[in-house]
Design an enzyme around this catalytic site. Structure first.
Site, PDB file in Angstrom:
ATOM      1  N   GLY A   1       0.821  -1.209   0.000  1.00  0.00           N
ATOM      2  CA  GLY A   1       0.000   0.000   0.000  1.00  0.00           C
ATOM      3  C   GLY A   1       0.857   1.261   0.000  1.00  0.00           C
ATOM      4  O   GLY A   1       2.083   1.189  -0.125  1.00  0.00           O
TER       5      GLY A   1
ATOM      6  N   VAL B   1       1.513   3.723   2.455  1.00  0.00           N
ATOM      7  CA  VAL B   1       2.470   3.874   3.569  1.00  0.00           C
ATOM      8  C   VAL B   1       3.372   2.649   3.656  1.00  0.00           C
ATOM      9  O   VAL B   1       4.594   2.765   3.819  1.00  0.00           O
ATOM     10  CB  VAL B   1       1.735   4.100   4.908  1.00  0.00           C
ATOM     11  CG1 VAL B   1       2.720   4.067   6.070  1.00  0.00           C
ATOM     12  CG2 VAL B   1       0.988   5.433   4.895  1.00  0.00           C
TER      13      VAL B   1
ATOM     14  N   ASP C   1       0.471  -9.036   1.349  1.00  0.00           N
ATOM     15  CA  ASP C   1      -0.566  -8.118   0.868  1.00  0.00           C
ATOM     16  C   ASP C   1      -1.595  -8.886   0.063  1.00  0.00           C
ATOM     17  O   ASP C   1      -1.249  -9.817  -0.666  1.00  0.00           O
ATOM     18  CB  ASP C   1       0.065  -7.002   0.006  1.00  0.00           C
ATOM     19  CG  ASP C   1      -0.764  -5.734   0.035  1.00  0.00           C
ATOM     20  OD1 ASP C   1      -1.913  -5.769  -0.462  1.00  0.00           O
ATOM     21  OD2 ASP C   1      -0.282  -4.714   0.557  1.00  0.00           O
TER      22      ASP C   1
ATOM     23  N   LEU D   1       0.019  -2.790   8.548  1.00  0.00           N
ATOM     24  CA  LEU D   1      -0.527  -1.664   7.782  1.00  0.00           C
ATOM     25  C   LEU D   1      -1.589  -2.142   6.810  1.00  0.00           C
ATOM     26  O   LEU D   1      -1.872  -1.483   5.812  1.00  0.00           O
ATOM     27  CB  LEU D   1       0.601  -0.934   7.035  1.00  0.00           C
ATOM     28  CG  LEU D   1       1.574  -0.208   7.946  1.00  0.00           C
ATOM     29  CD1 LEU D   1       2.774  -1.076   8.268  1.00  0.00           C
ATOM     30  CD2 LEU D   1       2.018   1.088   7.349  1.00  0.00           C
TER      31      LEU D   1
ATOM     32  N   ALA E   1      -0.632   0.222  12.689  1.00  0.00           N
ATOM     33  CA  ALA E   1      -1.021   1.487  12.072  1.00  0.00           C
ATOM     34  C   ALA E   1      -2.430   1.799  12.527  1.00  0.00           C
ATOM     35  O   ALA E   1      -3.400   1.357  11.927  1.00  0.00           O
ATOM     36  CB  ALA E   1      -0.955   1.378  10.558  1.00  0.00           C
TER      37      ALA E   1
ATOM     38  N   TYR F   1     -14.583   1.771   9.535  1.00  0.00           N
ATOM     39  CA  TYR F   1     -13.137   2.012   9.672  1.00  0.00           C
ATOM     40  C   TYR F   1     -12.784   2.423  11.108  1.00  0.00           C
ATOM     41  O   TYR F   1     -11.913   1.830  11.742  1.00  0.00           O
ATOM     42  CB  TYR F   1     -12.717   3.112   8.704  1.00  0.00           C
ATOM     43  CG  TYR F   1     -11.230   3.401   8.689  1.00  0.00           C
ATOM     44  CD1 TYR F   1     -10.322   2.476   8.187  1.00  0.00           C
ATOM     45  CD2 TYR F   1     -10.730   4.613   9.166  1.00  0.00           C
ATOM     46  CE1 TYR F   1      -8.950   2.749   8.165  1.00  0.00           C
ATOM     47  CE2 TYR F   1      -9.369   4.891   9.137  1.00  0.00           C
ATOM     48  CZ  TYR F   1      -8.495   3.965   8.639  1.00  0.00           C
ATOM     49  OH  TYR F   1      -7.145   4.238   8.606  1.00  0.00           O
TER      50      TYR F   1
ATOM     51  N   LYS G   1     -10.610   0.141  13.742  1.00  0.00           N
ATOM     52  CA  LYS G   1      -9.319   0.579  14.276  1.00  0.00           C
ATOM     53  C   LYS G   1      -9.364   0.705  15.800  1.00  0.00           C
ATOM     54  O   LYS G   1      -8.373   0.434  16.489  1.00  0.00           O
ATOM     55  CB  LYS G   1      -8.906   1.902  13.635  1.00  0.00           C
ATOM     56  CG  LYS G   1      -8.509   1.788  12.156  1.00  0.00           C
ATOM     57  CD  LYS G   1      -7.186   1.063  11.972  1.00  0.00           C
ATOM     58  CE  LYS G   1      -6.667   1.134  10.546  1.00  0.00           C
ATOM     59  NZ  LYS G   1      -5.387   0.420  10.374  1.00  0.00           N
TER      60      LYS G   1
ATOM     61  N   THR H   1      -1.650  11.671   5.971  1.00  0.00           N
ATOM     62  CA  THR H   1      -0.302  11.498   5.414  1.00  0.00           C
ATOM     63  C   THR H   1      -0.401  11.584   3.896  1.00  0.00           C
ATOM     64  O   THR H   1      -1.401  11.157   3.324  1.00  0.00           O
ATOM     65  CB  THR H   1       0.254  10.121   5.842  1.00  0.00           C
ATOM     66  OG1 THR H   1       0.200  10.049   7.266  1.00  0.00           O
ATOM     67  CG2 THR H   1       1.689   9.922   5.389  1.00  0.00           C
TER      68      THR H   1
ATOM     69  N   ARG I   1      -9.116  10.714  -1.641  1.00  0.00           N
ATOM     70  CA  ARG I   1      -8.674  11.615  -0.571  1.00  0.00           C
ATOM     71  C   ARG I   1      -8.320  12.982  -1.142  1.00  0.00           C
ATOM     72  O   ARG I   1      -8.109  13.154  -2.338  1.00  0.00           O
ATOM     73  CB  ARG I   1      -7.483  11.003   0.181  1.00  0.00           C
ATOM     74  CG  ARG I   1      -7.969   9.880   1.091  1.00  0.00           C
ATOM     75  CD  ARG I   1      -6.886   9.357   1.977  1.00  0.00           C
ATOM     76  NE  ARG I   1      -6.022   8.415   1.284  1.00  0.00           N
ATOM     77  CZ  ARG I   1      -5.230   7.557   1.909  1.00  0.00           C
ATOM     78  NH1 ARG I   1      -5.177   7.535   3.219  1.00  0.00           N
ATOM     79  NH2 ARG I   1      -4.484   6.725   1.226  1.00  0.00           N
TER      80      ARG I   1
HETATM   81  N1  UDP Z   1     -12.334  16.590   0.755  1.00  0.00           N
HETATM   82  C1  UDP Z   1     -12.668  17.640  -0.106  1.00  0.00           C
HETATM   83  N2  UDP Z   1     -12.618  17.420  -1.456  1.00  0.00           N
HETATM   84  C2  UDP Z   1     -12.231  16.223  -1.990  1.00  0.00           C
HETATM   85  C3  UDP Z   1     -11.870  15.177  -1.111  1.00  0.00           C
HETATM   86  C4  UDP Z   1     -11.939  15.401   0.250  1.00  0.00           C
HETATM   87  O1  UDP Z   1     -13.023  18.744   0.337  1.00  0.00           O
HETATM   88  O2  UDP Z   1     -12.211  16.099  -3.226  1.00  0.00           O
HETATM   89  C5  UDP Z   1     -12.369  16.858   2.207  1.00  0.00           C
HETATM   90  C6  UDP Z   1     -13.057  15.808   3.052  1.00  0.00           C
HETATM   91  O3  UDP Z   1     -14.458  16.035   3.118  1.00  0.00           O
HETATM   92  C7  UDP Z   1     -12.370  16.013   4.387  1.00  0.00           C
HETATM   93  C8  UDP Z   1     -10.945  16.423   4.003  1.00  0.00           C
HETATM   94  O4  UDP Z   1     -11.030  16.853   2.650  1.00  0.00           O
HETATM   95  O5  UDP Z   1     -12.986  17.066   5.100  1.00  0.00           O
HETATM   96  C9  UDP Z   1      -9.943  15.293   4.094  1.00  0.00           C
HETATM   97  O6  UDP Z   1     -10.479  14.187   3.443  1.00  0.00           O
HETATM   98  P1  UDP Z   1      -9.668  12.867   3.124  1.00  0.00           P
HETATM   99  O7  UDP Z   1     -10.619  11.963   2.414  1.00  0.00           O
HETATM  100  O8  UDP Z   1      -8.398  13.194   2.454  1.00  0.00           O
HETATM  101  O9  UDP Z   1      -9.254  12.240   4.515  1.00  0.00           O
HETATM  102  P2  UDP Z   1      -9.919  12.177   5.970  1.00  0.00           P
HETATM  103  O10 UDP Z   1      -9.092  13.094   6.772  1.00  0.00           O
HETATM  104  O11 UDP Z   1     -11.345  12.650   5.906  1.00  0.00           O
HETATM  105  O12 UDP Z   1      -9.803  10.759   6.330  1.00  0.00           O
END
Ligand code: UDP
Length: 312
Positions: A10, A12, A31, A73, A114, A145, A149, A175, A186
């Site tokens: 993955g 990380v 994995d 992880l 992790a 999730y 965890k 990260t 993300r």
């Molecule tokens: N987010 C956003 N636009 C995107 C993807 C995510 O505004 O295209 C926001 C999401 O709603 C959250 C933050 O960015 O508030 C971080 O989201 P991510 O999925 O990266 O990780 P999280 O910290 O939520 O696990």
């Protein structure tokens, strides 16, 4: 050292494997490729000290021998991945972690988990210290999730009490770095690819929610120090520099040199944490660890990686 890295293909995991091989460790990677990718470790095939086993750790783990460490992880980690694989996420946090502990005990190894800032849920205490119990909706869309965890942490600490196995818990905050999947949903892959294509930044909610972004090399250094020097209780690993999502979009625009408007495209997803920042006092005193890579610096190789992935 000799180590087993579960989920080593993955994002990380593969960086951890690279840092370990680089310093001369022997590494066995396990994995299932549910969300990990073969290409993340392809450059290590045939390298001395490197072995790869394709296996789902929800089944007993077919690795035998003495090891110094087992790093766990293995889990989907992005909100859209665990929404797509909710039962697999619960299974790997429970059954998978149990099998991983059995392996660590048999191998005489230190077990390094992790864990995640998601154990704090949508935190009502800010910034987050390790003694905060969190604010998690047990039946919400993120619970598969978060609770997996949290259960893992309970299982691991109980296992340590019952069997005396040496365990360490890293609570990993957001990260970023090369090898995140373009489509993992993300915010880092989303904003960087949007900027590279000159598209608008798709902000969820009004963009005032905050995150604290740690470069992957810093995180991996922290995991290795934790394995060696941890005290068995949770340690936050993250970068305490906190940004709103709007500020983060501007930082990405600066580094990429382009990008569209910052546009709110949908309401904040249910239970999406509104603020997140680690207190890293424990990491600092126990491990002598603090992040070294500022965002503008860590974004450079990250942007280069996504540029290549997109063929731009
Ligand atoms: N987010 C956003 N636009 C995107 C993807 C995510 O505004 O295209 C926001 C999401 O709603 C959250 C933050 O960015 O508030 C971080 O989201 P991510 O999925 O990266 O990780 P999280 O910290 O939520 O696990």
């Amino acid at each position: 050292m000799r180590a087993v890295v579960l989920g080593g293909s993955g994002f990380v995991g593969s960086h951890l494997v690279d840092q370990m091989l680089e310093r001369g460790d022997e590494v066995v990677v396990v994995d299932s490729y549910l969300t990990g990718r073969r290409q993340n470790l392809a450059h290590n095939h045939g390298r001395r000290g490197f072995r790869l086993v394709e296996h789902d750790i929800c089944q007993p783990i077919p690795v035998v021998g003495q090891f110094d460490a087992v790093f766990n992880l293995a889990s989907p980690a992005s909100p859209i991945d665990y929404a797509r694989f909710p039962l697999e996420t619960l299974d790997v946090g429970s059954l998978g972690t149990r099998n991983a502990l059995i392996l660590a005990r048999a191998a005489g190894a230190t077990f390094v988990q992790a864990s995640t800032s998601e154990v704090y849920g949508d935190p009502l205490v800010h910034p987050q210290r390790e003694d905060y119990f969190g604010n998690v909706n047990t039946v919400g869309p993120r619970s598969c999730y978060d609770e997996a965890k949290r259960f893992s942490e309970a299982l691991i600490t109980t296992y340590a009490r019952v069997y005396g196995t040496r365990v360490q818990l890293a609570r990993i905050f957001n990260t970023y770095g090369p090898r995140m999947r373009v489509d993992d949903g993300r915010v880092v892959p989303a904003f960087v690819t949007q900027a590279l294509r000159g598209e608008d930044f798709t902000v969820f909610g009004d963009g005032s929610q905050t995150r604290s972004f740690c470069y992957v090399d810093d995180l991996v250094r922290g995991l290795l120090l934790l394995c060696e020097k941890g005290d068995g209780m949770p340690v936050n690993l993250g970068n305490p520099v906190e940004l709103t999502l709007r500020e983060f979009a501007e930082a990405v625009r600066q580094v990429v040199g382009k990008g569209g408007a910052v546009r709110s495209v949908r309401p904040l997803p249910e239970n999406d944490p509104r603020q997140r920042r680690p207190v890293i006092e424990r990491a600092l005193t126990l491990l002598g660890w603090a992040p070294r890579v500022p965002l503008e610096e860590g974004l450079l190789p990250t942007v280069a990686y996504f540029r290549a992935e997109l063929g731009l």
